[in-house]
Design an enzyme around this catalytic site. Sequence first.
Site, PDB file in Angstrom:
ATOM      1  N   GLU A  53       0.836  -1.199   0.000  1.00  0.00           N
ATOM      2  CA  GLU A  53       0.000   0.000   0.000  1.00  0.00           C
ATOM      3  C   GLU A  53       0.865   1.240   0.000  1.00  0.00           C
ATOM      4  OE1 GLU A  53      -3.029   1.504  -0.917  1.00  0.00           O
ATOM      5  OE2 GLU A  53      -3.898  -0.109   0.303  1.00  0.00           O
TER       6      GLU A  53
ATOM      7  N   GLU B 216      -0.134   7.244   1.183  1.00  0.00           N
ATOM      8  CA  GLU B 216       0.121   7.544   2.587  1.00  0.00           C
ATOM      9  C   GLU B 216      -1.078   8.197   3.258  1.00  0.00           C
ATOM     10  OE1 GLU B 216       4.057   8.447   0.353  1.00  0.00           O
ATOM     11  OE2 GLU B 216       1.936   8.988   0.123  1.00  0.00           O
TER      12      GLU B 216
ATOM     13  N   SER C 170       7.768   6.092   5.843  1.00  0.00           N
ATOM     14  CA  SER C 170       7.582   7.486   5.455  1.00  0.00           C
ATOM     15  C   SER C 170       8.276   8.505   6.364  1.00  0.00           C
ATOM     16  CB  SER C 170       6.105   7.815   5.248  1.00  0.00           C
ATOM     17  OG  SER C 170       5.583   7.025   4.195  1.00  0.00           O
TER      18      SER C 170
ATOM     19  N   CYS D 121       2.810   5.211   5.439  1.00  0.00           N
ATOM     20  CA  CYS D 121       2.211   4.393   4.393  1.00  0.00           C
ATOM     21  C   CYS D 121       1.970   2.979   4.907  1.00  0.00           C
ATOM     22  CB  CYS D 121       3.110   4.374   3.165  1.00  0.00           C
ATOM     23  SG  CYS D 121       4.758   3.671   3.469  1.00  0.00           S
TER      24      CYS D 121
ATOM     25  N   SER E 135      12.828   6.037   0.182  1.00  0.00           N
ATOM     26  CA  SER E 135      12.265   7.158   0.931  1.00  0.00           C
ATOM     27  C   SER E 135      13.317   8.248   1.058  1.00  0.00           C
ATOM     28  CB  SER E 135      11.814   6.724   2.328  1.00  0.00           C
ATOM     29  OG  SER E 135      10.658   5.914   2.272  1.00  0.00           O
TER      30      SER E 135
ATOM     31  N   HIS F  89       8.451   9.220  -1.444  1.00  0.00           N
ATOM     32  CA  HIS F  89       8.360   7.800  -1.104  1.00  0.00           C
ATOM     33  C   HIS F  89       7.963   7.020  -2.342  1.00  0.00           C
ATOM     34  CE1 HIS F  89       8.831   8.954   3.048  1.00  0.00           C
ATOM     35  NE2 HIS F  89       7.921   9.878   2.845  1.00  0.00           N
TER      36      HIS F  89
END
Length: 533
Positions: free
Chosen positions: A40, A43, A102, A116, A397, A425
Site C-alpha cells: 500500500e 500515505e 515514510s 504508508c 524514501s 516515497h
Amino acid sequence: MVATEIPKHYTASPSSHFGTPHLTINKEATVDLDSTNSFEGPEKLLEVWFSSSATDLPGQAGPLGLKKVSAEVWKEMLDLVNCKVLSVIESEHVDAYLLSESSMFVFPHKVVLKTCGTTTLLWGLTRLLEIAAVNAGFPYVEPQPGTGFAATATPYRVFYSRKNFLHPEAQQGPHRSWRDEVRFLDQRFEGGSAYMIGKMNGEHWYLYITGPDTTLTPPPSPGSKEIERLETETKFVKLPERMLPEMNTDEEEDETLEILMTDLDEKNARQFYLEDASAVAEGRYVQRAREARKNAIQSLGSIPEGECESLGGSTVLNSTATTHISDESFDVFEQTSSDHSGFNSDEELTFPEELTTEGHTLGTVVSEHCGLADVYPTSKYPDARIDAYLFTPCGFSANGVVPAPGGAPNGSKKGSDATHYFTVHVTPEPHCSYASFETNVPARQSGRETADVIEHVIGIFKPGRFSITLFEAKPSPDELPGKNVGKSKRVETIPGYRRVDRIVHDLEGYDLVFRYYERDDWKGGKPRLGEVC
C-alpha cells in the site's frame, strides 16, 4: 559528522547555532528492514498546528515549542503508529525524521506526520496532543479527575488526508474505511469537515479539516454513557469547471504541493531496486577509482629515463637497469605491486559493503542518479540537505530540508519561512507501483513555477497517471484576483499527459486545487480503486 544513534536530547544541535542541517542515523532501526511485502503506497497524512505562527507560541511553549521534545518521546509515540525512526536531519526551524514507513517533520508550532502501508497513524494522535501539552508547554485542557484521560493540548488547526487505498481490507484500527477515520476524528475535535474530492468511481482523495482555533470534543463524564454523536457528513466535491479566480498565495502564507503517482514505468522504476542501484553505485566507484589513478599519474608525471636518481630513496635508474622500459617514460603504477598492476581490472576491485546493501549510502546514490537532488539543487540552496534510504529488495524514501538562501525572505515575520521541506516515497513493484512527492517550499522561493517542479518530478518517475493537490492559504485582501492566471494555467498542460479532472474548493482559510492526469498513450484501463465510496 554522522552519529551512530539518536541522542536522547538532541534539541541543542550544532545546526541551531550555525544554520546547517545536521544528520543523525539510528542504525538499530535499519536492521532487517525488508519491503518485500509492501503493498500500500498511498500515505496517510496528518498535520496538526498548535499555533498559527512559529514565532508567536502560546503558553509555555516558546521559543522552541515542539522542537524541544526529545527524540525518545517522539519514538515512543511512533511505536503506536507502528513505524521506526531511521535518521533525523536537525535544523534551526524544522527537524525531519525519516521513518521506516515514510516521514515526520517537527516545527516549533506544528507536526506533519506521513505514513504508508498498514501503519496506524491516527492511533498516535491522542499521544501527540498529550506531548504538545506536557512536553512542549502548549495550552491544554485539564482532564476531569477519575476519567483516566491525560492532559490534551488544544490544536489551532488539524488536517488529515489520503488518497483512496488499493487494499483497504488490510488496514488496521480506524483506517479500514474513510467513515471510520472521520468518526475517530470527530470523537476528538468539534466542528470538523470531511470531503471526498474526485470521482467516486475513479481516482479520488479524502480530506478532514478543522477550522482555526479547533475545539476539542469533551470526553464523557465518569460513569456516564457516551452520547451518540452526529457523524460528520462527507461532502462529495466534483466541480470540474466551476472555478474560483486563480491566483498565487499571499507571500507570507502557507502552501503545500502534493503529487501522487501510480502505474510507474516499469523499466524506469528499476532504479529504485537494490540490485540496480548497486550496479549504478559500483559503476561510479570504478569510474572514480580510474579517475583517481589517472590524476595520480598526472600529478607524478612521466619519469624520463636516467633523470630520476631514486624512487623511495634507494632505486637508481640508468640505461642498463631500465632496458625493459620505453625510451620516453614509464608508468609508476604499472611497476609496483600486483595490487596496482591489476588496477585496470574492474573485477579485482573490492566494493565497500554499503554499495551492495540497503541503507543511506545507496539512498544517496539513487537521489542523485534519478534527479531528485536537482529539484532544489545545492547550487541555489547551499544549506539544503537530503536524507535518503533504499530498502531491500526495493523501495525508496527521502526527506529534504531546504533553508532559504541567506535565511528568511526579506520582510518575513515567520521563522518557519526560513526553512521548508520536501519528502518522497516510492513503492516500485509493478502490481502496486506508487510514488509520492510533497513539498511546502514556496514557488516564490524556488524561483521555479509550480509547473516546472511538477514536470521535473513527473520526469523522474514517469507515471501512467497521477493527481496533484495544491493547498494555498487565501490571498490577502490587497492582492489583485487572477494576477498570475497565466502561471496557473501552465499546470493544465503537462507535456505528455492530458488533464482528466480539475476541481477547486474553497476551504476556511485555504484554496484547494485538485487535478488528475493520465499519460497521452495510457492504455492501462480504469484506475485500480480498491476503496469505493
